[in-house]
Design an enzyme around this catalytic site. Structure first.
Site, PDB file in Angstrom:
ATOM      1  N   TYR A  33       0.829  -1.206   0.000  1.00 40.96           N
ATOM      2  CA  TYR A  33       0.000   0.000   0.000  1.00 40.96           C
ATOM      3  C   TYR A  33       0.855   1.244   0.000  1.00 40.96           C
ATOM      4  O   TYR A  33       2.078   1.177   0.159  1.00 40.96           O
ATOM      5  CB  TYR A  33      -0.965  -0.004   1.182  1.00 40.96           C
ATOM      6  CG  TYR A  33      -0.380   0.340   2.538  1.00 40.96           C
ATOM      7  CD1 TYR A  33       0.426  -0.562   3.224  1.00 40.96           C
ATOM      8  CD2 TYR A  33      -0.636   1.573   3.151  1.00 40.96           C
ATOM      9  CE1 TYR A  33       0.938  -0.254   4.474  1.00 40.96           C
ATOM     10  CE2 TYR A  33      -0.129   1.885   4.406  1.00 40.96           C
ATOM     11  CZ  TYR A  33       0.667   0.973   5.060  1.00 40.96           C
ATOM     12  OH  TYR A  33       1.168   1.283   6.303  1.00 40.96           O
ATOM     13  N   LYS A 147       6.354  -1.825   1.896  1.00 46.64           N
ATOM     14  CA  LYS A 147       5.158  -1.292   2.575  1.00 46.64           C
ATOM     15  C   LYS A 147       4.010  -2.291   2.431  1.00 46.64           C
ATOM     16  O   LYS A 147       3.048  -2.085   1.690  1.00 46.64           O
ATOM     17  CB  LYS A 147       4.798   0.099   2.028  1.00 46.64           C
ATOM     18  CG  LYS A 147       3.983   0.924   3.023  1.00 46.64           C
ATOM     19  CD  LYS A 147       4.010   2.391   2.657  1.00 46.64           C
ATOM     20  CE  LYS A 147       3.024   3.241   3.439  1.00 46.64           C
ATOM     21  NZ  LYS A 147       3.168   3.219   4.890  1.00 46.64           N
ATOM     22  N   GLU A 179      11.464   2.288  14.448  1.00 44.27           N
ATOM     23  CA  GLU A 179      10.626   3.386  13.942  1.00 44.27           C
ATOM     24  C   GLU A 179       9.303   3.350  14.693  1.00 44.27           C
ATOM     25  O   GLU A 179       9.081   2.513  15.571  1.00 44.27           O
ATOM     26  CB  GLU A 179      10.409   3.259  12.435  1.00 44.27           C
ATOM     27  CG  GLU A 179       9.714   1.966  12.035  1.00 44.27           C
ATOM     28  CD  GLU A 179       9.669   1.751  10.527  1.00 44.27           C
ATOM     29  OE1 GLU A 179       9.550   2.732   9.779  1.00 44.27           O
ATOM     30  OE2 GLU A 179       9.744   0.579  10.111  1.00 44.27           O
ATOM     31  N   LEU A 204      10.868   1.155   7.222  1.00 46.14           N
ATOM     32  CA  LEU A 204      10.287   1.652   5.979  1.00 46.14           C
ATOM     33  C   LEU A 204      11.059   2.911   5.551  1.00 46.14           C
ATOM     34  O   LEU A 204      11.321   3.765   6.404  1.00 46.14           O
ATOM     35  CB  LEU A 204       8.816   2.016   6.216  1.00 46.14           C
ATOM     36  CG  LEU A 204       8.085   2.477   4.954  1.00 46.14           C
ATOM     37  CD1 LEU A 204       7.701   1.270   4.109  1.00 46.14           C
ATOM     38  CD2 LEU A 204       6.842   3.276   5.305  1.00 46.14           C
TER      39      LEU A 204
HETATM   40  N1  PDD Z   1       2.567   5.093   7.679  1.00 44.30           N
HETATM   41  N2  PDD Z   1       7.238   3.815   9.193  1.00 44.30           N
HETATM   42  C1  PDD Z   1       6.115   3.078   9.149  1.00 44.30           C
HETATM   43  C2  PDD Z   1       6.122   1.724   9.744  1.00 44.30           C
HETATM   44  C3  PDD Z   1       4.961   3.601   8.518  1.00 44.30           C
HETATM   45  O1  PDD Z   1       3.839   2.862   8.447  1.00 44.30           O
HETATM   46  C4  PDD Z   1       4.993   4.901   7.964  1.00 44.30           C
HETATM   47  C5  PDD Z   1       3.818   5.504   7.265  1.00 44.30           C
HETATM   48  C6  PDD Z   1       6.189   5.634   8.065  1.00 44.30           C
HETATM   49  C7  PDD Z   1       6.329   7.011   7.497  1.00 44.30           C
HETATM   50  O2  PDD Z   1       6.435   6.963   6.085  1.00 44.30           O
HETATM   51  P1  PDD Z   1       5.897   8.150   5.179  1.00 44.30           P
HETATM   52  O3  PDD Z   1       6.617   9.381   5.622  1.00 44.30           O
HETATM   53  O4  PDD Z   1       6.259   7.729   3.819  1.00 44.30           O
HETATM   54  O5  PDD Z   1       4.411   8.243   5.434  1.00 44.30           O
HETATM   55  C8  PDD Z   1       7.293   5.056   8.670  1.00 44.30           C
HETATM   56  C9  PDD Z   1       1.382   5.569   7.003  1.00 44.30           C
HETATM   57  C10 PDD Z   1       1.181   7.029   7.127  1.00 44.30           C
HETATM   58  C11 PDD Z   1       0.192   4.742   7.479  1.00 44.30           C
HETATM   59  O6  PDD Z   1       0.344   3.536   7.522  1.00 44.30           O
HETATM   60  O7  PDD Z   1      -0.854   5.296   7.785  1.00 44.30           O
END
Ligand code: PDD
Length: 288
Positions: A33, A147, A179, A204
Site C-alpha cells: 500500500y 510497505k 521506527e 520503511l
Molecule cells: N505510515 N514507518 C512506518 C512503519 C509507517 O507505516 C509509515 C507511514 C512511516 C512514514 O512513512 P511516510 O513518511 O512515507 O508516510 C514510517 C502511514 C502514514 C500509514 O500507515 O498510515
C-alpha cells in the site's frame, strides 16, 4: 454526500464497493500500500510515494497496474470527487482474487483500491501540544522496507501505546529504536543534531523522512544518520516523528518521561514549518 472510493477501474460510493471473498489481500495480506498527504488540495511528495510503490510491488512481484501518470490522475480525481482539501489518500494493490493456495495464481489480476480520509494536518492540535510515545518490542517481519499491508504487529504496538495513554508506539529491536508504528522516529541531541536511523530492511524508507532530511540539510541543521537506543531517546533534547498523514509531529514524552522541557522544541518546530512550506509550494507547481 457519500464518500467516493476507487476500486478496480471505477469510482463509486463506498457502500457499493465490494472486494471478493477470495481476495489474497484479505486471506494472506498479500499486497502492498501507499499513503499520501493532501494539503490545500495538492498531493504532497507524490512522485516519491509512487516510486516507493513501484519498489514495494517489484519486491513482492506484483505487477504495477498503472504508470505514475495514471496513478496521479486517479489520486487527483479521488481528491476532486470527495472535495477534499486536506487529509490522506490510501491505496493498496493486492495480488488479486484466486482460490486459496499459497503459490502465485497463474491468471489473477491485481486488486486496486483507493480511498480518502479528510483530516486536519497543518493546524492539528497535536502539532501544538506534542504527543506521547511508549516503546514496545518490534515484532515485525524482516522486510520492513516493503510497505506491506500486513500490519498486525503495528496494530498491536499502537493499541498497547493507546492503552498506556500514548498516541504512538516506538518499536525497539536489540535496544535500538527502529521506527514508529506508522511513522519514522527522530531525536535531537543536546548538541542540536538530528539523529535518525539509516535506511535498511529494518525500517520503511519514509517519504516524509526523506524530504525532511533534505530540508534540514538545506537549513544547515547537523544530521547524524545512525541508530539510537531507548536510553538515548529518554535523554534527548527533543524528539519528533514524521509521516505522510502528520508531516512532522513533536514527541514530548517517551515512556512517561518528559523529553527535554516536555514541550515541542525549537528544532522540531522549525522543521515542521519548513515541511509545511514545502508541502504548500511543491516544486512541480512552482515550476509551472
Ligand atoms: N505510515 N514507518 C512506518 C512503519 C509507517 O507505516 C509509515 C507511514 C512511516 C512514514 O512513512 P511516510 O513518511 O512515507 O508516510 C514510517 C502511514 C502514514 C500509514 O500507515 O498510515
Amino acid at each position: 454526500m457519500s464518500r467516493i472510493v476507487f476500486l478496480n477501474g471505477s469510482f463509486l460510493p463506498i457502500e457499493e464497493a465490494r472486494v471478493p471473498f477470495m481476495d489474497r489481500g484479505f486471506l494472506f495480506g498479500d499486497g502492498v500500500y501507499e499513503g499520501i498527504g493532501v494539503l490545500d488540495g495538492r498531493l504532497v511528495d507524490n512522485e516519491a510515494h509512487l516510486e516507493r510503490l513501484e519498489r514495494s510491488l517489484a519486491e513482492v512481484r506484483i505487477p504495477n497496474p498503472y504508470s505514475p501518470a495514471e496513478w496521479t490522475a486517479l489520486e487527483e480525481e479521488i481528491v476532486r470527487r470527495n472535495g477534499m482539501t486536506e487529509g490522506f489518500i490510501y491505496f493498496q494493490v493486492t495480488r488479486g482474487v484466486a482460490e486459496r493456495d499459497f503459490f502465485f495464481p497463474e491468471d489473477a489480476k491485481p486488486t486496486v483500491a483507493m480511498f480518502t480520509q479528510a483530516k486536519t494536518i497543518a493546524d492539528a492540535p497535536a502539532a501544538r501540544t506534542g504527543i506521547a510515545v511508549v516503546t514496545v518490542p518490534d515484532l515485525r517481519w524482516a522486510r520492513r522496507d516493503v510497505k506491506s499491508i500486513n500490519l498486525l504487529a503495528q496494530v498491536l504496538a499502537k493499541q498497547a501505546a493507546k492503552e498506556a495513554g500514548a498516541q504512538e508506539a516506538w518499536m525497539v529491536e536489540d535496544g535500538y529504536v527502529t521506527e514508529g508504528g506508522s511513522s519514522s522516529a527522530f531525536i535531537v541531541t543536546t548538541g542540536g543534531s538530528i539523529v535518525v536511523r539509516p535506511l535498511s530492511q529494518a525500517i520503511l524508507p519514509g517519504i516524509t523522512r526523506k524530504s525532511l532530511l533534505r530540508l534540514s540539510q538545506e537549513d544547515g541543521i547537523p544530521l547524524e544518520e545512525r541508530r539510537f537506543t531507548v536510553e538515548e531517546a529518554h535523554g534527548a533534547a527533543e524528539a519528533f516523528l514524521t509521516s505522510a498523514s502528520n508531516f512532522v509531529l513533536p514527541v514530548v514524552s517517551i515512556d512517561g518521561r518528559p523529553v527535554g522541557e516536555g514541550k515541542p522544541g525549537p528544532i522540531t518546530r522549525r522543521l515542521r514549518e519548513l515541511y509545511l512550506q514545502m508541502a504548500r509550494a511543491p516544486a512541480s507547481l512552482a515550476a509551472e
